[in-house]
Design a protein around this motif. Structure first.
Motif, PDB file in Angstrom:
ATOM      1  N   ASN A 148       1.021  -1.472   0.158  1.00 27.05           N
ATOM      2  CA  ASN A 148       0.180  -0.467   0.233  1.00 27.05           C
ATOM      3  C   ASN A 148       1.232   0.911   0.288  1.00 27.05           C
ATOM      4  O   ASN A 148       0.785   1.981  -0.627  1.00 27.05           O
ATOM      5  N   LEU A 149       1.828   1.280   0.524  1.00 24.38           N
ATOM      6  CA  LEU A 149       2.904   2.539   0.830  1.00 24.38           C
ATOM      7  C   LEU A 149       2.670   3.263  -0.361  1.00 24.38           C
ATOM      8  O   LEU A 149       2.887   4.825  -0.843  1.00 24.38           O
ATOM      9  N   GLY A 150       3.560   2.295  -1.066  1.00 25.01           N
ATOM     10  CA  GLY A 150       4.345   2.804  -2.429  1.00 25.01           C
ATOM     11  C   GLY A 150       3.349   3.015  -3.100  1.00 25.01           C
ATOM     12  O   GLY A 150       3.002   4.035  -4.472  1.00 25.01           O
ATOM     13  N   LEU A 151       1.546   2.340  -3.402  1.00 25.56           N
ATOM     14  CA  LEU A 151       1.251   2.948  -4.097  1.00 25.56           C
ATOM     15  C   LEU A 151       0.702   4.212  -3.740  1.00 25.56           C
ATOM     16  O   LEU A 151      -0.201   4.914  -4.426  1.00 25.56           O
ATOM     17  N   GLU A 152      -0.034   4.561  -2.331  1.00 23.75           N
ATOM     18  CA  GLU A 152      -0.539   5.715  -1.694  1.00 23.75           C
ATOM     19  C   GLU A 152       0.395   6.797  -2.477  1.00 23.75           C
ATOM     20  O   GLU A 152       0.244   8.029  -2.722  1.00 23.75           O
ATOM     21  N   ARG A 153       2.150   6.493  -2.122  1.00 20.03           N
ATOM     22  CA  ARG A 153       2.677   7.504  -2.258  1.00 20.03           C
ATOM     23  C   ARG A 153       2.859   7.910  -4.204  1.00 20.03           C
ATOM     24  O   ARG A 153       2.448   8.859  -4.629  1.00 20.03           O
ATOM     25  N   ARG A 154       2.833   7.269  -5.199  1.00 18.50           N
ATOM     26  CA  ARG A 154       2.284   7.569  -6.105  1.00 18.50           C
ATOM     27  C   ARG A 154       0.695   8.441  -6.287  1.00 18.50           C
ATOM     28  O   ARG A 154       0.856   9.490  -7.491  1.00 18.50           O
ATOM     29  N   LEU A 155      -0.183   7.822  -5.871  1.00 21.64           N
ATOM     30  CA  LEU A 155      -1.613   8.311  -5.863  1.00 21.64           C
ATOM     31  C   LEU A 155      -1.318   9.635  -5.412  1.00 21.64           C
ATOM     32  O   LEU A 155      -2.235  10.553  -6.050  1.00 21.64           O
TER      33      LEU A 155
ATOM     34  N   THR B 287       8.797   7.001   4.439  1.00 25.01           N
ATOM     35  CA  THR B 287       7.709   6.127   3.593  1.00 25.01           C
ATOM     36  C   THR B 287       6.625   6.597   3.701  1.00 25.01           C
ATOM     37  O   THR B 287       5.557   7.035   2.955  1.00 25.01           O
ATOM     38  N   ILE B 288       6.097   6.218   5.042  1.00 22.00           N
ATOM     39  CA  ILE B 288       5.104   7.173   5.492  1.00 22.00           C
ATOM     40  C   ILE B 288       4.774   8.281   5.360  1.00 22.00           C
ATOM     41  O   ILE B 288       3.825   8.331   5.510  1.00 22.00           O
ATOM     42  N   ARG B 289       5.790   9.304   5.206  1.00 24.47           N
ATOM     43  CA  ARG B 289       5.311  10.887   5.537  1.00 24.47           C
ATOM     44  C   ARG B 289       5.540  11.211   4.154  1.00 24.47           C
ATOM     45  O   ARG B 289       4.197  11.647   3.967  1.00 24.47           O
ATOM     46  N   ALA B 290       5.780  10.672   3.017  1.00 24.32           N
ATOM     47  CA  ALA B 290       5.605  10.613   1.950  1.00 24.32           C
ATOM     48  C   ALA B 290       4.240   9.830   1.067  1.00 24.32           C
ATOM     49  O   ALA B 290       4.043  10.321   0.301  1.00 24.32           O
ATOM     50  N   ALA B 291       3.705   9.213   1.697  1.00 23.66           N
ATOM     51  CA  ALA B 291       2.846   8.607   1.100  1.00 23.66           C
ATOM     52  C   ALA B 291       1.849   9.155   1.522  1.00 23.66           C
ATOM     53  O   ALA B 291       0.507   9.163   1.249  1.00 23.66           O
ATOM     54  N   ALA B 292       1.263   9.068   3.084  1.00 19.58           N
ATOM     55  CA  ALA B 292       0.157   8.676   3.444  1.00 19.58           C
ATOM     56  C   ALA B 292       0.111  10.956   4.084  1.00 19.58           C
ATOM     57  O   ALA B 292       0.466  11.080   4.388  1.00 19.58           O
TER      58      ALA B 292
END
Length: 377
Positions: free
Chosen positions: A94-101, A126-131
């Protein structure tokens, strides 16, 4: 929404239930399981497609397929422009997908803070960049994330509200047609295929030793639907069909009915604590995977009850220590303590009750409030 495995499917279904109360016209789709589908979720792929185990070849064989699904879903969502994307657990996916979105302008919420306090602290970047926002299950997590510049809210643990503070084992035993006065052991070797492969043979061999000393012991084994055939085959291999009752699902009913559970490390250990059940926590995986995970571990424990209570209140037998004899001995200790309601057993009940109370909150409302704040931004 994307949720992986049985635990994520359950958490996502509880979130969907509350979200529909706030937004009756809500439409949700993505990756999810049966519990989500019961809430009207349109599953394009099943949740168990995301279930992986460790770092070795058994995972590497599936990486290409998972990356293909993530890329395909990401392309679709960037084209459709949903109001919000919610990734439920499954951080590696999810985190990689969230970052892209998020980079593409779609608001993102991550439900269940990755255990940066237990292992892999580098994941905070990673969380900071994604969510845009993280929904946390444990009270100490929002302050930890805030210290790294990440917006977060404690929403309580939905299971702490769904599972009553006090449950009746006799009602559950009657429902499962178990003898009311004979001891009951619940076996929960995990919901992933590889977890079952590594743990269930040891669990069944431990049961053989236990039933030699305690012939009246009743054993129940709940299995998620996708793993029933695998579990049935193992019961036949170990000649345990008549000595262990296989249940299709009903893990909560099994935990309510049992005196003790022999259980794989993971969310299920918290469920066992909420049902106030003594447990023996175990885990095993490919030796290479285990060495890698040990290097990244920050806590001296792996079981959630021990981590949250900051003490080894229940035993953990991992990897080479998880021998049938050791598992049987630890389970027998708790079976005997439970039978006489020993001081040790009473103290454990008090600790689990306090933990349960600390995790209770109006999760549906708090999660909906947090999601709404992201939408308004």
């Amino acid at each position: 929404m994307v949720a992986g495995e049985a635990s994520g499917d359950l958490l996502a279904a509880l979130l969907l239930q509350g979200a529909r109360s706030r937004w009756p016209g809500l439409r949700a789709h993505g990756i999810g399981g049966l519990s989500m589908q019961e809430q009207g979720f349109a599953a394009q792929w099943p949740a168990d497609r995301l279930a992986v185990h460790g770092y070795s070849l058994e995972v590497l064989r599936r990486v290409a397929g998972l990356l293909r699904i993530r890329r395909q879903l990401g392309n679709q969502l960037l084209d459709q422009r949903p109001d919000v994307f919610i990734g439920v657990d499954a951080p590696d996916f999810n985190l990689g997908l969230e970052r892209r979105l998020r980079t593409g302008g779609i608001p993102t919420v991550h439900f269940v803070c990755p255990s940066i306090w237990a292992w892999r602290p580098e994941r905070v970047e990673t969380i900071r960049a994604a969510a845009d926002h993280v929904l946390c299950l444990f009270p100490f997590e929002p302050a930890l994330l805030a210290s790294h510049g990440i917006a977060a809210s404690f929403v309580g643990h939905p299971l702490a509200t769904r599972i009553p503070l006090h449950t009746d084992a006799l009602i559950a035993r009657a429902s499962l047609q178990l003898e009311p006065d004979a001891p009951v052991l619940a076996l929960l070797p995990g919901s992933r295929g590889k977890e079952i492969d590594y743990l269930l043979p040891r669990f069944l061999q431990a049961v053989q030793l236990l039933q030699q000393q305690m012939p009246e012991l009743q054993c129940i084994l709940p299995a998620v639907p996708s793993q029933v055939l695998r579990v049935e085959a193992m019961l036949q291999e170990q000649h345990m069909q008549g000595r262990v009752r296989l249940l299709q699902g009903h893990s909560h009913l099994a935990l309510q009915a049992c005196d003790v559970t022999l259980i794989a490390s993971g969310t299920a250990t918290l469920e066992a604590a909420l049902f106030k059940k003594p447990m023996v926590i175990s885990y095993a995986m490919h030796p290479w995977s285990y060495r890698l995970m040990r290097r990244k571990q920050l806590q001296p424990w792996v079981g959630l009850p021990n981590i949250l209570l900051r003490e080894a209140v229940v035993p953990e037998l991992l990897q080479d220590a998880a021998t049938p004899a050791a598992l049987a001995g630890a389970v027998l200790h708790w079976l005997r303590a439970s039978a006489v309601r020993s001081p040790e057993w009473q103290q454990l009940m008090a600790r689990f009750t306090s933990l349960h109370e600390s995790l209770q909150a109006d999760t549906s409302t708090l999660a909906a409030n947090a999601i709404e704040s992201v939408l308004l931004r």
